[in-house]
Scaffold this active site. Structure first.
Site, PDB file in Angstrom:
ATOM      1  CG  ASP A  60     -14.226  -1.617   3.075  1.00 26.43           C
ATOM      2  OD1 ASP A  60     -14.750  -2.393   2.291  1.00 26.43           O
ATOM      3  OD2 ASP A  60     -13.014  -1.913   3.366  1.00 26.43           O
ATOM      4  CG  HIS A 101     -11.682  -7.318   7.302  1.00 30.41           C
ATOM      5  ND1 HIS A 101     -11.526  -7.276   5.927  1.00 30.41           N
ATOM      6  CD2 HIS A 101     -10.903  -6.282   7.733  1.00 30.41           C
ATOM      7  CE1 HIS A 101     -10.808  -6.361   5.678  1.00 30.41           C
ATOM      8  NE2 HIS A 101     -10.593  -5.881   6.622  1.00 30.41           N
ATOM      9  CE  LYS A 142      -7.174  -5.119   1.477  1.00 30.80           C
ATOM     10  NZ  LYS A 142      -8.474  -5.062   1.853  1.00 30.80           N
ATOM     11  NE  ARG A 161      -3.560  -0.351   2.762  1.00 28.83           N
ATOM     12  CZ  ARG A 161      -3.975  -0.838   3.688  1.00 28.83           C
ATOM     13  NH1 ARG A 161      -4.288   0.110   4.761  1.00 28.83           N
ATOM     14  NH2 ARG A 161      -4.667  -2.085   4.046  1.00 28.83           N
ATOM     15  CG  ASP A 203     -12.260  -5.919   2.529  1.00 26.66           C
ATOM     16  OD1 ASP A 203     -12.679  -4.861   2.948  1.00 26.66           O
ATOM     17  OD2 ASP A 203     -11.121  -6.235   2.339  1.00 26.66           O
ATOM     18  NE  ARG A 204     -12.877  -2.224   6.495  1.00 28.63           N
ATOM     19  CZ  ARG A 204     -12.592  -1.087   7.201  1.00 28.63           C
ATOM     20  NH1 ARG A 204     -12.969  -1.107   8.544  1.00 28.63           N
ATOM     21  NH2 ARG A 204     -12.178   0.052   6.529  1.00 28.63           N
ATOM     22  CB  SER A 228      -8.532  -0.808   1.896  1.00 26.47           C
ATOM     23  OG  SER A 228      -9.632  -1.418   2.821  1.00 26.47           O
ATOM     24  CG  HIS A 229     -10.156   1.821   5.395  1.00 27.14           C
ATOM     25  ND1 HIS A 229      -9.679   0.766   5.383  1.00 27.14           N
ATOM     26  CD2 HIS A 229      -9.456   2.534   6.375  1.00 27.14           C
ATOM     27  CE1 HIS A 229      -8.648   0.485   6.379  1.00 27.14           C
ATOM     28  NE2 HIS A 229      -8.629   1.637   6.779  1.00 27.14           N
ATOM     29  CG  ASP A 233     -11.271  -3.172  -0.420  1.00 29.33           C
ATOM     30  OD1 ASP A 233     -12.220  -2.914   0.748  1.00 29.33           O
ATOM     31  OD2 ASP A 233     -10.588  -4.167  -0.504  1.00 29.33           O
TER      32      ASP A 233
END
Length: 463
Positions: A242, A329, A114, A16, A246-247, A104-105, A244
């Site tokens: 979020d 997650h 990832k 990242r 995944d949450r 992501s966030h 992407d």
């Protein structure tokens, strides 16, 4: 030896960095070359590549696929999709390997990777080994006639069909859905409509500038619009994703945020009704009310390190049917694949809530304690780990019943707990406190204040 890479982008669970500064197209192409080499060494022939809705996504995913193909490994472009859809593609396409190009966030100028190779999520040493491999030039260079092939595949329909085939709502529901202009907006509304939901949509247009609010449902301020929409409409529950996908964030009709550790209670009771004696994994940031709840429902509680890649590894090792993290997650192995998937988690939530005439009732009935959200001490790079090492070695916590050091320092008291752990993604120390009542909460926080100041004089504390 080839040109060194910026060390700061190689994080514990992913890569990242800031686009065009630490994370350039050239850096991503070199990482792709290493991933293609690694995949071929493990007998894999192709890697699925997806990207979130960030503006830098097309360029970086293109560079990544160029690198993968340079090694002689095939790259399958699955397009602009949530990270869990990229994970799903590895199963659906039978390639067992995938990379999601996602920030992501994080703020809009960030992006990252990832990575899953041969069914294993790369984390910790495996990510550092990737860096060493690139810098040592330990890469496979395919001849011009043996370069990997770049193809594309659409797995979105198969993903939606799979969830709709698995999850059944007992009745139609009306929900508020906030996608935060993240990539979940490209698919979540259609998915939940097929499940039988009427949707009050918020920010479901994918926009990598995130013009409305930050796409991070773990922060209460980012759920304010969901709370408002629940008040102003006849929707019965609110969910948020979020950046992407995944949450998951969850809000009840009366505006109460149901944090992920309490969501996990609901899921654990449901899963254990079909998998008696199953192990339920949760991270060190979660409520102390989880372990007794899991035992009460016939399961085995297992506290583990924070980090999606680390939880996935433990899930695989133990064969647990379910795991969850305080960050949002959630990992279903029962009926699903064991990867973190905010959309599937939302569907499973509604499946349970739809059995009740009052959707919020099962959530409101879950045990609760006074607690703080995650609090952060901002420090210089490297300092959080040094602070926690000193706290482990020298910290004094009067009245502690147990000190758990699997990930930071979690101090258990008869009436609550306090936690300090170094973040693996940003240079902060993460704190969380919970207790039976406000007085106990203040006492535990005071104990931590004293211990932190003793080992790190002059530290600025957020509590």
């Amino acid at each position: 030896m080839s040109q060194p890479l910026p060390a700061e982008i190689f994080k514990a669970y992913d890569i990242r960095g800031i686009v065009d500064k630490s994370l350039t197209a050239d850096v991503v192409r070199r990482v792709g070359h290493a991933l293609g080499t690694l995949a071929l060494e493990q007998g894999q022939k192709a890697i699925a590549v997806g990207r979130d809705g960030r503006l830098s996504g097309p360029e970086l995913s293109g560079a990544l696929m160029d690198g993968i193909c340079a090694a002689g490994c095939d790259a399958i472009d699955v397009g602009c999709v949530p990270t869990p859809v990229t994970y799903f593609a590895a199963y659906e396409l039978g390639c067992n390997s995938c990379v999601s190009v996602t920030g992501s966030h994080n703020p809009p100028d960030y992006n990252g990777l990832k990575m899953v190779i041969g069914g294993t999520t790369l984390a910790l040493d495996a990510i550092q080994d990737l860096k060493k491999r690139i810098e040592a030039g330990n890469l496979r260079h395919a001849k011009a006639d043996q370069l990997g092939q770049r193809t594309s595949a659409n797995v979105l329909d198969a993903y939606v069909d799979k969830i709709v085939g698995d999850v059944k709502l007992a009745r139609p529901m009306k929900i508020v859905m906030d996608c935060g202009n993240g990539v979940a907006g490209a698919i979540a509304p259609a998915l939940f409509k097929r499940l039988g939901c009427e949707i009050v949509p918020l920010y479901c247009e994918v926009d990598g500038n995130f013009p409305n609010h930050h796409p991070d449902p773990s922060k209460p301020e980012n759920l304010a619009d969901v709370v408002k929409a629940l008040k102003e409409t006849d929707a019965e529950i609110g969910i948020a994703f979020d950046g992407d996908g995944d949450r998951l964030g969850v809000v009840t009709k009366d505006g109460e945020i149901i944090y992920p550790d309490r969501q996990l209670m609901l899921f654990a009771a449901d899963v254990l009704s079909r998998v008696p004696g199953g192990t339920i994994i949760y991270d060190v940031k979660c409520t102390r009310l989880l372990a007794p709840w899991i035992k009460q429902h016939g399961g085995i509680p297992l506290m583990w390190n924070t980090g999606h890649a680390l939880v996935k590894a433990k899930l695989k090792e133990t064969g647990a049917p379910l795991a969850g993290e305080m960050s949002g997650h959630t990992f279903f192995k029962e009926r699903w694949y064991g990867f973190d998937d905010g959309l599937y988690t939302g569907a499973r939530l509604l499946e349970i809530l739809s059995r009740s005439a009052d959707a919020g009732a099962p959530l409101k009935a879950l045990p609760n304690s006074p607690s703080t959200p995650e609090l952060n001490i901002k420090m210089a790079e490297g300092e959080p780990f040094a602070l926690i090492d000193k706290l482990k070695a020298e910290g004094r916590f009067d009245g502690a019943e147990q000190i758990i050091t699997i990930d930071g320092v979690r101090v258990e008291y008869k009436d609550g707990f306090g936690l300090a752990r170094p973040s693996n993604t940003t240079p902060v120390v993460v704190l969380r406190f919970e207790a039976d009542d406000a007085a106990a909460l203040e006492r535990i926080q005071a104990g931590f204040r004293a211990a932190l100041r003793a080992v790190w004089p002059g530290i600025q504390l957020p509590f």
